[in-house]
Scaffold this active site. Structure first.
Site, PDB file in Angstrom:
ATOM      1  N   LYS A  79       0.742  -1.294  -0.010  1.00  0.00           N
ATOM      2  CA  LYS A  79       0.000  -0.119   0.004  1.00  0.00           C
ATOM      3  C   LYS A  79       0.951   1.234  -0.016  1.00  0.00           C
ATOM      4  O   LYS A  79       2.018   1.375   0.730  1.00  0.00           O
ATOM      5  CB  LYS A  79      -0.949   0.038   1.169  1.00  0.00           C
ATOM      6  CG  LYS A  79      -1.860   1.170   1.276  1.00  0.00           C
ATOM      7  CD  LYS A  79      -2.710   1.202   2.385  1.00  0.00           C
ATOM      8  CE  LYS A  79      -3.778   2.099   2.607  1.00  0.00           C
ATOM      9  NZ  LYS A  79      -4.682   2.097   3.786  1.00  0.00           N
ATOM     10  N   SER A 154      -9.708   1.956   3.301  1.00  0.00           N
ATOM     11  CA  SER A 154      -8.881   2.779   2.016  1.00  0.00           C
ATOM     12  C   SER A 154      -7.896   2.071   1.369  1.00  0.00           C
ATOM     13  O   SER A 154      -7.250   2.478   0.239  1.00  0.00           O
ATOM     14  CB  SER A 154      -7.934   3.947   3.106  1.00  0.00           C
ATOM     15  OG  SER A 154      -7.230   3.168   3.803  1.00  0.00           O
ATOM     16  N   SER A 178      -9.774  -0.211   7.233  1.00  0.00           N
ATOM     17  CA  SER A 178      -9.183  -0.298   5.982  1.00  0.00           C
ATOM     18  C   SER A 178      -8.314  -1.257   5.426  1.00  0.00           C
ATOM     19  O   SER A 178      -8.219  -1.789   4.178  1.00  0.00           O
ATOM     20  CB  SER A 178      -8.346   0.874   5.975  1.00  0.00           C
ATOM     21  OG  SER A 178      -8.799   2.170   5.513  1.00  0.00           O
TER      22      SER A 178
HETATM   23  N1  GLN Z   1     -13.111   4.314   6.688  1.00  0.00           N
HETATM   24  C1  GLN Z   1     -12.440   4.886   7.645  1.00  0.00           C
HETATM   25  C2  GLN Z   1     -11.852   6.344   7.514  1.00  0.00           C
HETATM   26  O1  GLN Z   1     -12.256   6.794   6.476  1.00  0.00           O
HETATM   27  C3  GLN Z   1     -11.098   3.971   7.876  1.00  0.00           C
HETATM   28  C4  GLN Z   1      -9.959   4.117   7.104  1.00  0.00           C
HETATM   29  C5  GLN Z   1      -8.735   3.468   7.581  1.00  0.00           C
HETATM   30  O2  GLN Z   1      -8.880   2.272   8.294  1.00  0.00           O
HETATM   31  N2  GLN Z   1      -7.671   3.907   7.078  1.00  0.00           N
HETATM   32  O3  GLN Z   1     -11.432   6.676   8.445  1.00  0.00           O
END
Ligand code: GLN
Length: 478
Positions: A79, A154, A178
Site C-alpha cells: 500500500k 482505504s 481499511s
Molecule cells: N473508512 C475509515 C476512514 O475513512 C477507515 C480508514 C482506515 O482504516 N484507514 O477513516
C-alpha cells in the site's frame, strides 16, 4: 500455475523445486497487471527493477541449493502509505506526487528480508482516509469481482490486487477498517494485528493511536505466515510491543473444540443486510458443530463507536498532517509571496476535499472551546468501549461479527454523502479504538455474486485464537 489462486505455500514450492524461477513468477504477475490493471487501477507505481533484482537473488539461492527464506520469490504489493526506499511513495495524495522515500518501512524491509518480491505500490484513499478508494488523488480502484463497484477502502488497491491475480499477497493499513472492509468487498482475507504487534516505522501516519499495518492474502494460513514475518518489537517504533510472536501458521488446522465464541447482539441489529446475517449464522453453526461453545455477549456502547472514531481519528489526523507545510516533502505552491501564503496555497493545492474536511473537523474538535465537549468526551467513551470488550472477553475467547452492513456498493453511490460513507464503518472502527486484533474472511456470495465477509475479533495479542477460528471457518464452505 493459476495466478488467481496461487498461495504463498504453492508459490514458494514451485520456486524451491525450481519448476518456476522467481523471475518468471514476477514476470507472470507483471503480465497480468499489464493486461488488466488499466481497468482495475490497483497499482500507482511498479517497482520492476527492485522486483527483478530480488527475484534474481532468490533464483541464485535456489540454483545453489541454499535453504530458502519463508517468502522466497513470493510476489507482494505494498500500500502506498508505506515507505519504499528510492521509490515513489504518495499516500494517494497530490501532495506527495513526487516524493521518493528515503528509507524502507520496517514491515517492507522484513518482507523482503524473508524473500518476498515487491512488485509495486498500491493505490489507496488519500492518506488512508476513506472507505471506497474514491478519495485517491490519482484514480479510483474498481472491484475485480464487479467493476461497477468499489473495492472498499482505504486499502482498495491492496485488496483488489490479491483478488485480480496481480499479487499473491499485499500489505495494507487499517485505522478504522481499511484492511478488513476491502478484504470483505473483494472476497479475500484481511488481517488487523493487535495495536503494537507490527511496527509502524515508515507508515505515513493518519491517526497514530488507531493505525495498524497488516496483510491481505488468499487464505488464512497465508495471512498467518505474513504476520509471523512482519510482527515483533522494533526499536524504531516506540509503540511496537515487546510481546513474543506466535507460530501463527501452525495455528491453522488446530482443533477449535471447546473455544468459547461470543456473538454481540449490537452487531446484528437494524441496518445489517439479511444475506450477510444468514451467511454469518451458517458459519456460526459450523463452529458449533466443530465443538465451539456459542455465547451471547453484549457490547453496549457500540452505537457510539462511529462518532467517537470520527472525532479521535480527525483530531489525530489534523495533528499528523500539519507536517505537510510546503517546506518539506517536495510539494510547494509556486509563486507564493509570504510564509502564510505558502502554507495556505500549498495545502489548498496539495490536499483533496476529504482530507481538508478531516483537518477542519479535527482542529475544531481540538480547539480550546470545544476540546472538552468533543475530544475529551470521545476519549472517555473510548474507555467505555474498551471496558465493553474487557467484560465480553472475560467469558469468551473471540467474538464473531459482520465486517460491513452491505456488500460492495457502486462507484459514486456514496461519494457525495460523507456521513453515509462514515456509517458504513460501523462494524470495524471499534477494534481500532480498543486495539484488539481482527480478521475478515470470505463468507460466501450474495444473490448478485458479490463476496461477503465475516469478522473475528480476539483479545489483545491473541492473534493465535483469531487465526485458529478463522481457519476452521474458512474450511467450512457450506
Ligand atoms: N473508512 C475509515 C476512514 O475513512 C477507515 C480508514 C482506515 O482504516 N484507514 O477513516
Amino acid at each position: 500455475m493459476d495466478i488467481h489462486t496461487l498461495t504463498i505455500g504453492a508459490a514458494r514450492k514451485l520456486i524451491e523445486n525450481r519448476e518456476v524461477t522467481a523471475r518468471a513468477m514476477a514476470e507472470a504477475h507483471y503480465a497480468q497487471i499489464e493486461s488488466q490493471d488499466e481497468t482495475i487501477g490497483s497499482f500507482l507505481t511498479l517497482t520492476k527493477d527492485r522486483a527483478l533484482k530480488q527475484a534474481e537473488h532468490i533464483d541464485e539461492l535456489a540454483t545453489k541449493g541454499d535453504p530458502l527464506p519463508p517468502l522466497a520469490g513470493v510476489p507482494v504489493g505494498i500500500k502506498d502509505v508505506l515507505m519504499t526506499r528510492g521509490e515513489r511513495t504518495t499516500a494517494g495524495s497530490r501532495f506527495l506526487d513526487k516524493f521518493v522515500a528515503p528509507y524502507d518501512a520496517t514491515a517492507v524491509q522484513k518482507l523482503e528480508a524473508a524473500g518476498a518480491v515487491c512488485l509495486g505500490k498500491l493505490n489507496c484513499d488519500e492518506f488512508a482516509m476513506g472507505s471506497s478508494n474514491e478519495n485517491s488523488a490519482f484514480r479510483p480502484v474498481r472491484n475485480p469481482r464487479d467493476i461497477s463497484r468499489v473495492p472498499g477502502g482505504s486499502s482498495g488497491g491492496s485488496a483488489a490486487a490479491v483478488a485480480a491475480g496481480f499479487s499473491v499477497a499485499t500489505l495494507g493499513s487499517d485505522t478504522g477498517g481499511s484492511i478488513r472492509q476491502p478484504a470483505a468487498f473483494c472476497g479475500v482475507v484481511g488481517l488487523l494485528p493487535t495495536y503494537g504487534r507490527v511496527s509502524r516505522y515508515g507508515l505515513i501516519a493518519f491517526a497514530s493511536s488507531l493505525d495498524h499495518v497488516g496483510p491481505f492474502a488468499r487464505t488464512v494460513k497465508d495471512a498467518a505466515t505474513l504476520l509471523e514475518v512482519i510482527a515483533g518489537r522494533d526499536p524504531q517504533d516506540s509503540t511496537s510491543a515487546d510481546v513474543p510472536v506466535g507460530s501463527y501458521a501452525a495455528e491453522c488446522g488446530r482443533d477449535v473444540k471447546g473455544l468459547r465464541v461470543g456473538i454481540p447482539k449490537e452487531y446484528f441489529g437494524e441496518g445489517l443486510d439479511p444475506e450477510i446475517r444468514e451467511a454469518i449464522e451458517r458459519r456460526i453453526d459450523g463452529l458449533r458443530e466443530a465443538g465451539c461453545e456459542i455465547v451471547n455477549v453484549t457490547l453496549p456502547h457500540t452505537e457510539y463507536a462511529i462518532p467517537v472514531y470520527y472525532i479521535v481519528a480527525t483530531a489525530e489526523a489534523s495533528a499528523n498532517l500539519a507536517r505537510f507545510d510546503g517546506v518539506r516533502y517536495t510539494s510547494r505552491s509556486p509563486q507564493v509571496k509570504t510564509l502564510a501564503d505558502m502554507y495556505r496555497r500549498s495545502r489548498d493545492e496539495g490536499f483533496g476535499a476529504e482530507v481538508k474536511r478531516r483537518i477542519l473537523l479535527g482542529t475544531y474538535a481540538l480547539s480550546a472551546g470545544y476540546y472538552d465537549a468533543y475530544y475529551r468526551k470521545a476519549q472517555q467513551v473510548r474507555t467505555l468501549l474498551t471496558r465493553d470488550f474487557q467484560n465480553a472477553f472475560a467469558s469468551v475467547d473471540a467474538i464473531v461479527t459482520p465486517v460491513t452492513p452491505t456488500a460492495a456498493f457502486k462507484l459514486g453511490e456514496k461519494a457525495d454523502d460523507p456521513v453515509a460513507m462514515y456509517l458504513s464503518d460501523i462494524y470495524t472502527v471499534t477494534a481500532n479504538l480498543v486495539g484488539v486484533p481482527g480478521i475478515s474472511i470470505p463468507c460466501g456470495n450474495n444473490h448478485e455474486g458479490l463476496p461477503l465477509g465475516v469478522q473475528i475479533l480476539g483479545k489483545h495479542f491473541d492473534e493465535s485464537t483469531v487465526l485458529r477460528l478463522a481457519h476452521a471457518m474458512e474450511q467450512d464452505q457450506k
